[in-house]
Design an enzyme around this catalytic site. Structure first.
Site, short mmCIF file in Angstrom:
data_model
loop_
_atom_site.label_atom_id
_atom_site.label_comp_id
_atom_site.label_asym_id
_atom_site.label_seq_id
_atom_site.Cartn_x
_atom_site.Cartn_y
_atom_site.Cartn_z
N GLU A 255 -20.97 40.79 -9.89
CA GLU A 255 -21.39 40.03 -11.06
C GLU A 255 -20.30 39.98 -12.14
OE1 GLU A 255 -24.11 38.11 -11.63
OE2 GLU A 255 -23.14 37.69 -13.53
N THR A 297 -24.29 32.46 -10.76
CA THR A 297 -24.29 33.23 -9.51
C THR A 297 -24.72 32.37 -8.33
OG1 THR A 297 -25.10 35.08 -10.81
CG2 THR A 297 -25.08 35.37 -8.43
N HIS A 412 -23.51 42.18 -16.24
CA HIS A 412 -23.97 40.85 -16.66
C HIS A 412 -24.08 40.82 -18.18
CE1 HIS A 412 -26.47 37.32 -17.26
NE2 HIS A 412 -26.21 36.96 -16.02
N ASP A 471 -18.20 36.63 -9.04
CA ASP A 471 -18.91 35.34 -8.93
C ASP A 471 -18.47 34.32 -9.97
OD1 ASP A 471 -20.22 36.62 -11.03
OD2 ASP A 471 -22.24 36.10 -10.37
N HIS A 472 -18.12 34.78 -11.18
CA HIS A 472 -17.66 33.85 -12.24
C HIS A 472 -17.15 34.68 -13.40
CE1 HIS A 472 -21.46 35.01 -14.01
NE2 HIS A 472 -22.07 34.61 -12.91
C1 GP9 Z 1 -29.60 37.23 -11.67
C2 GP9 Z 1 -28.20 36.97 -11.35
C3 GP9 Z 1 -27.34 36.84 -12.57
O1 GP9 Z 1 -30.42 37.28 -10.55
O2 GP9 Z 1 -28.08 35.91 -10.51
O3 GP9 Z 1 -27.49 35.65 -13.18
P1 GP9 Z 1 -26.31 34.63 -13.56
O4 GP9 Z 1 -24.98 35.28 -13.42
O5 GP9 Z 1 -26.44 33.49 -12.64
O6 GP9 Z 1 -26.58 34.28 -14.99
MN MN Z 2 -23.57 35.89 -12.05
#
Ligand code: GP9
Ligand code: MN
Length: 617
Positions: A255, A297, A412, A471-472
């Site tokens: 994440e 994500t 996150h 992921d980003h």
């Molecule tokens: C939550 C996860 C995080 O299930 O996917 O959210 P995102 O990075 O997409 O805001």
């Molecule tokens: Mn994410």
């Protein structure tokens, strides 16, 4: 005061005042909220005039109401437009993007911005209500003789408003001919036609898209195949082809993990000691970019399983789960693989429950399968350490070979970490966002260390390969000031593109590994995995990826807003930069890529909106 109350009040002036205040507010948001960058006098002019016509027209709708309601409707419309503007501002602060229609529908699936929203607000935002209050006071003052708006007055106002809108749109079009061909470049749209006109255009666009699938035909896929064949033909075979045949695959989504944290130290301590060590024994791609858009994500997941681009607005997970996909789980099931996802958030988030079935996963281990308590969770779900610990027994029982996708969560926004979890940092209430980010990054690194240890203990290590990716981004533009201090560098448009790099680690037990500097992105992962496994899919592969190990790669990474990066150039904010020096250079250098960039995004959208993979044989 007394003097003022005896005065006559002309309702037309209430209307003009409302238009004026909303116009000023919009311009302030453009400049201080969206930080819209203008490069010429003409662009400034356009920016200044673009909200006027539409604001005047929308508030002018009040003219059609009965006399005693008119001014109240002006107030109501003024409030609604202010609300839309503020909603956009909050969204922009986090996503550096503008709200689209699908994002609004997505809210029920993603639970809104919840905890993060408060973090994005500040006290100065109360000024947003200042003009609404002024209007309210004026309109509801008693003892005033009101002069009503006459029909002779309202007609020219409405006509002029419409003319202003036409003028704005024409001027924008003259300035940028491809404006409407690149609806995904929302910054350009807002800058040109304005925030409110952009919303109307977006509504039109999403209704058009929803009819597209009904009229799609199999001919469309032939053209796309032709383009992809040409692209793949140029690639030279990969020496690692089939090296991981029959092995289990772990795909681990880290994440919000950005590349800049790798091998970086704070006060002499590495931020990610475990990952830094793992990289030494892995194939590492230091020039690897995330390509996610509003689906965050889920966009990354979508790219990795399908090799297609995410949608420009909203998440494919939410918008197109009913499509027929030929995704990684489908392809691997042809070779007897079992596919499972591990993620401790609720199954409805990003519509995962539904979409995973479409993507061909056999099992989704969600919050229902984990023991999630107040103590062991934070933000959206389990903390990463209990998450990996609780996943092990499930992993041990999976039928082999398997494809296990695991999604971490703790790192996150807004990066919350309790004291007992602060592995390499001590935070307090004064810690800024980047410091908090650094702390949660280190926590996730620790979780990965524990994970690899447990996987070895469980006897799952030798027969598996591990693909770990960020992921980003985690630190959005809203916090670039802090990030700039932290990185000790100015964040220019080119630097912003460098900051979209995320780590990609391919760990194959028994392989020494190396640094592979090729420029690549998340759409490339699927073909890379399939080649490592030596899997030949039964159906044709329709995707935009190129195996990251292959020679002869185009090294073009296309971002969803139409910007892109190659091995030599960066194209962003409609400007071309030298990737090595970050210097702005003639657009001619970037020009040769324009056609392919537009084609890839266009073809990918056609596949998704037209549900074209149903025609695959
Ligand atoms: C939550 C996860 C995080 O299930 O996917 O959210 P995102 O990075 O997409 O805001
Ligand atoms: Mn994410």
């Amino acid at each position: 005061m007394g003097k003022w109350s005896k005065r006559n009040i002309n309702e037309l002036s209430i209307y003009y005042l409302a238009v004026f205040m909303l116009w000023v507010k919009t311009i302030l948001v453009y400049v201080f909220g969206f930080h819209l960058k203008v490069h010429s006098f003409f662009e400034w002019l356009l920016l200044l005039i673009n909200p006027i016509g539409i604001i005047a027209l929308i508030l002018g709708m009040a003219f059609f109401f009965s006399d005693h309601l008119k001014s109240k409707v002006i107030l109501a419309l003024h409030f609604v437009l202010s609300f839309i503007l503020y909603g956009n501002l909050l969204y922009y602060r986090f996503f550096s993007d503008f709200i689209t229609v699908p994002v609004l529908f997505q809210f029920q699936n993603v639970g809104g911005l919840s905890q993060s929203t408060l973090e994005l607000m500040n006290w100065l935002d109360l000024l947003f209500l200042a003009d609404v209050i002024i209007l309210f006071v004026i309109i509801f003052r008693k003892n005033m003789i009101r002069k009503k708006i006459t029909r002779r007055e309202k007609q020219p106002i409405l006509i002029v408003s419409i003319l202003m809108i036409v003028l704005t749109i024409s001027a924008s079009f003259i300035h940028e001919k491809h404006l409407f061909q690149k609806p995904y470049d929302r910054e350009l749209l807002v800058k040109s036609i304005g925030n409110f006109n952009y919303h109307l255009f977006d509504i039109l666009l999403s209704s058009k898209m929803s009819v597209q699938s009904a009229i799609a035909s199999s001919d469309e896929i032939t053209e796309i195949k032709h383009y992809l064949d040409q692209k793949q033909k140029k690639l030279e075979p990969n020496k690692l082809q089939g090296i991981a045949k029959g092995k289990n695959i772990f795909v681990i989504s880290l994440e919000s993990l950005q590349e800049f944290v790798i091998n970086r130290e704070i006060d002499g301590k590495e931020m990610t000691p475990f990952l830094n060590q793992l990289i030494k024994e892995s194939y590492y791609f230091p020039n690897f970019y995330h390509q996610t858009a509003q689906g965050k994500t889920s966009d990354a997941e979508f790219m990795i399983d399908n090799g297609l681009y995410p949608l420009s607005g909203g998440s494919v997970f939410v918008r197109r789960p009913q499509n027929e996909f030929y995704s990684l789980p489908h392809i691997l099931s042809e070779k007897g693989y079992y596919s499972a996802v591990f993620h401790s958030n609720t199954g409805t988030f990003w519509n995962r429950e539904v979409m995973y079935e479409s993507l061909g996963y056999d099992r989704f281990f969600s919050d229902k399968d984990y023991d999630v308590t107040e103590e062991n969770s934070v933000n959206y779900g389990l903390k990463d350490i209990p998450f990996v610990e609780q996943s092990i027994p499930y992993l041990q029982k999976l039928p082999k070979p398997f494809y296990a996708k695991m999604l971490t969560l703790t790192n996150h926004f807004p990066f919350i970490l309790e004291e007992e979890d602060q592995v390499r940092a001590s935070l307090d209430s004064n810690s800024n966002l980047v410091e908090r980010y650094a702390a949660t990054v280190s926590y996730t690194d620790e979780a990965m260390k524990i994970f690899f240890g447990k996987i070895k203990e469980a006897g799952l290590y030798e027969d598996s390969i591990f693909i770990l990716y960020g992921d980003h981004y985690g630190v959005s533009k809203n916090y670039y000031k802090e990030l700039s201090t932290f990185l000790e560098t100015e964040i220019t448009p080119a630097e912003n593109v460098h900051l979209q790099k995320v780590p990609l680690i391919i760990h194959i037990p028994g392989q020494k590994g190396e640094f592979i500097p090729t420029t690549g992105g998340q759409t490339d992962i699927r073909r890379t995995i399939l080649h490592l496994l030596g899997v030949e899919p039964k159906k044709e592969l329709i995707d935009f990826g190129e195996d990251l190990f292959m020679k002869g790669r185009k090294e073009l990474v296309v971002f969803r807003d139409g910007s892109f990066v190659t091995d030599q150039y960066i194209f962003t904010e409609n400007l071309c930069f030298d990737k090595e020096t970050d210097e702005q250079i003639e657009t001619d250098y970037c020009q040769p890529y324009f056609d392919d960039v537009q084609k890839e995004l266009y073809y990918s959208d056609s596949i998704i909106y037209g549900d074209l993979l149903r025609f695959l044989r």
